[in-house]
Design an enzyme around this catalytic site. Structure first.
Site, PDB file in Angstrom:
ATOM      1  CB  ALA A 144      -0.923   0.003   1.210  1.00 18.41           C
ATOM      2  CB  VAL A 146       0.545   5.905   3.886  1.00 18.16           C
ATOM      3  CG1 VAL A 146      -0.232   6.732   4.914  1.00 18.16           C
ATOM      4  CG2 VAL A 146       0.500   4.417   4.253  1.00 18.16           C
ATOM      5  CE  LYS A 161      -1.546  -0.129   5.177  1.00 12.17           C
ATOM      6  NZ  LYS A 161      -1.388  -0.948   6.416  1.00 12.17           N
ATOM      7  CG  ASP A 257       5.283  -7.970  11.250  1.00  9.08           C
ATOM      8  OD1 ASP A 257       6.436  -8.357  11.500  1.00  9.08           O
ATOM      9  OD2 ASP A 257       4.996  -7.333  10.218  1.00  9.08           O
TER      10      ASP A 257
END
Length: 470
Positions: A144, A146, A161, A257
């Protein structure tokens, strides 16, 4: 002599057609005709309202064949056809027909609702991109881009986003985006970035999110000397990260993560955790066998490709994060992934001698090979090193004559002051007791300081031991 025979036909046995004889007796037919005539006379004498009722009855009555058909239809459950939106082509007509989306603030959705939502692959956006003024690009991820944007109705600055539709054809990418949306919709914490709404267009899928004006923790460290933080600043940031993860774990959500790049800092260095694309939402006693995350932050159970629970894997990543904040580099470093995974499997790391005993002990508590021996986030928040920040504030509020020892002139040790508070001393008592060199509090302080010095001298084989085996 010829003989002649004459055949005589007997008509008595010849079959003749029989006359049609009505099965209904004549008297019965006559009676039926009379009843019909009488009913017609009665009907003609009824009022207009009676006529309407009779017409309704006759209208509702069905022939025999139609009655049979009707019974067959009604004997089956009704069939409802799902409305298809293929012909609408995701235009304003589609958005008008969709139900309004509940606001993301003040969410009360349960983890069970989230799990049911994650199981579906549909991503439905209810926002309108025309409501925003899209600005310049401020960041870029794996899938993506932003950009900054302004919400027209109130001039609110947000982060937009954007995912390209043709890149979401891959099922794995689509599941990650769907998972992030579903998780963020039920989370509401000051240290977790907020999702405002989802905007669906023919070419893009946009996530309107809370705008964070600072930078990532990774970029912040790169600007610092030696790419590390002093312990007071590292303590403040790490504590906020722990509070956010404690909140998610309390809702059966594991991030999976945690790393520098997924932690943002605003203008006042307050933490905002982002990127829940790898997150899971199910009870912590359920184990998974999924190889995911960033290699340097992976827990041994992930590297070994065995079934593991989510929270201990997050705890390990938090230990790696804390090590980086105070040391300026990764605890596990290698030329390739194979060597890196080997070091993680055996817990081979060293802590520089410049690191204080408090943070050293905390790192060693976290980076344990066995997941069940790692502390929970709630237990970590009670660690002496993390709570010593409160004691540091106490020392700053002490009079100038008390910020340093009257006998040696050295500043008071915040960690030892906190230890005194654990013995039951209040702030006011410490302010009085530490003025007297012969008070119990002063003598106890000196004893704890000597013990700490002795412990630092021994310091795990002069700080060259390989930690993580305990």
């Amino acid at each position: 002599m010829k003989m002649h025979y004459k055949v005589i036909r007997d008509h008595s046995e010849e079959i003749r057609p029989r006359p049609l004889i009505s099965k209904t007796p004549t008297s019965t037919v006559i009676d039926l005709i009379r009843k019909i005539n009488e009913s017609n006379k009665d009907t003609s004498k009824k009022s207009d309202n009676s006529k309407e009722e009779a017409n309704k009855i006759r209208a509702n009555s069905l022939p025999k064949n139609d009655i049979v058909k009707n019974r067959i239809i009604t004997s089956k459950p009704p069939v409802f056809r799902r409305v298809t939106t293929g012909g609408l082509n995701n235009t304003e007509d589609l958005r008008a027909k969709l139900p309004p989306k509940a606001p993301t603030s003040g969410k009360t959705a349960s983890a069970a609702t989230l799990r049911n939502s994650i199981s579906k692959d549909e991503i439905i956006g209810t926002g309108n991109i025309d409501n925003y003024i899209v600005g310049t690009q401020i960041g870029q991820g794996a899938y993506a881009i932003v950009r900054s944007a302004i919400l027209k109705k109130n001039n609110q600055k947000i982060a937009l986003k954007s995912y390209e539709r043709n890149k979401l054809v891959d099922p794995h990418r689509k599941r990650c985006v769907k998972r992030e949306i579903d998780v963020l919709e039920i989370l509401n914490h000051p240290n977790i970035v907020k999702l405002i709404e989802v905007i669906d267009t023919p070419k893009h899928l946009h996530l309107a999110m809370e705008y964070v004006g600072g930078c990532s923790l990774h970029s912040y460290l790169k600007r610092r000397p030696n790419r590390r933080l002093e312990e007071p600043e590292a303590r403040k940031i790490f504590k906020q990260v722990l509070q956010a993860i404690e909140y998610t774990h309390g809702r059966n959500v594991c991030h999976r993560d945690i790393k520098l790049e997924n932690i943002l800092l605003d203008e006042e260095n307050n933490v905002k955790i982002i990127d829940f694309g790898f997150a899971t939402c199910f009870p912590h006693d359920r184990k998974v066998k999924l190889f995911c995350g960033t290699p340097s932050y992976m827990a041994p159970e992930i590297v070994n490709r065995i079934e593991y629970s989510g929270p201990p894997a997050d705890i390990w990543a938090l230990g790696v994060l804390l090590y980086i904040l105070v040391c300026g580099n990764y605890p596990f470093r290698a030329q390739d992934d194979k060597e890196l995974y080997k070091k993680i499997q055996f817990g081979q790391y060293t802590i520089p001698s410049s690191i204080s005993q408090g943070v050293r002990s905390l790192i060693n508590r976290i980076l344990r090979l066995h997941p069940e021996k790692r502390p929970s986030v709630t237990e970590l928040l009670k660690d002496t090193w993390l709570l010593s920040n409160e004691t540091g504030e106490l020392i700053e509020n002490l009079p100038d004559t008390l910020q340093k020892s009257s006998s040696t002139g050295d500043p008071f040790d915040a960690e030892i002051i906190f230890g005194l508070k654990r013995f039951g001393y209040t702030d006011e008592e410490l302010k009085v007791e530490l003025q007297n060199e012969r008070s119990r509090a002063t003598l106890l302080y000196k004893h704890l300081k000597r013990s700490k010095a002795d412990s630092s001298a021994e310091s795990f084989h002069d700080n060259n031991m390989s930690a993580g085996f305990s």
